[in-house]
Enzyme design. Structure first.
Site: not given
Ligand code: COA
Length: 111
Positions: A59, A61, A63, A84, A90
């Site tokens: 959603l 978040l 970002s 990260c 991303t």
């Molecule tokens: N690394 C890079 N990009 C990632 C990712 C990762 N580990 N996990 C998800 N994304 C990308 C996805 O491709 C997604 O793309 P989409 O929009 O085309 O579906 C995008 O993030 C979603 O963006 P956004 O909505 O702003 O992020 P979110 O609020 O869903 O949160 C994370 C993204 C990574 C914080 C969440 O998936 C999470 O907490 N994951 C577990 C912890 C983790 O892996 N953290 C990152 C490494 S420290």
């Protein structure tokens, strides 16, 4: 504790709080957060980890958390290390204007 709304004027973006003592930017319920450490005499913000609960993913978040962190870095004249993978793979590719804050080796001599 400082607060900021990241979505711009009049938007319904989530409220993001700066937790200075724990080096985090987080939602009010603290369930979603971005964690960092300061390096190089507190002039560099190294973003280590971003976390959003699975029920709230996709959603934007994470970002919003990044925008709060980058705005903070900008207003405090900090460079940013995107350790990260969410930030490096991303957030920055989707928001390239923030690349100007990214720490680079060439800047090292001036830090
Ligand atoms: N690394 C890079 N990009 C990632 C990712 C990762 N580990 N996990 C998800 N994304 C990308 C996805 O491709 C997604 O793309 P989409 O929009 O085309 O579906 C995008 O993030 C979603 O963006 P956004 O909505 O702003 O992020 P979110 O609020 O869903 O949160 C994370 C993204 C990574 C914080 C969440 O998936 C999470 O907490 N994951 C577990 C912890 C983790 O892996 N953290 C990152 C490494 S420290």
């Amino acid at each position: 504790m400082a607060t900021s709304r990241t979505g711009g004027e009049g938007s319904e973006g989530p409220k993001v709080l700066w937790n200075e003592t724990q080096h985090k930017f987080e939602t009010e319920d603290k369930k979603a957060y971005l964690e960092y450490v300061l390096r190089d005499g507190d002039k560099v913000m190294d973003i280590l980890h971003t976390f959003v609960p699975s029920s709230k993913r996709g959603l934007g978040l994470a970002s919003h958390l990044c925008v709060a962190a980058f705005n903070h870095a900008k207003s405090h004249s900090l460079s940013v290390i995107p350790s990260c993978s969410y930030v490096s793979d991303t957030f920055l590719p989707r928001n390239p204007s923030w690349n100007s804050l990214v720490y680079s080796e060439e800047l090292k001599s001036s830090i």
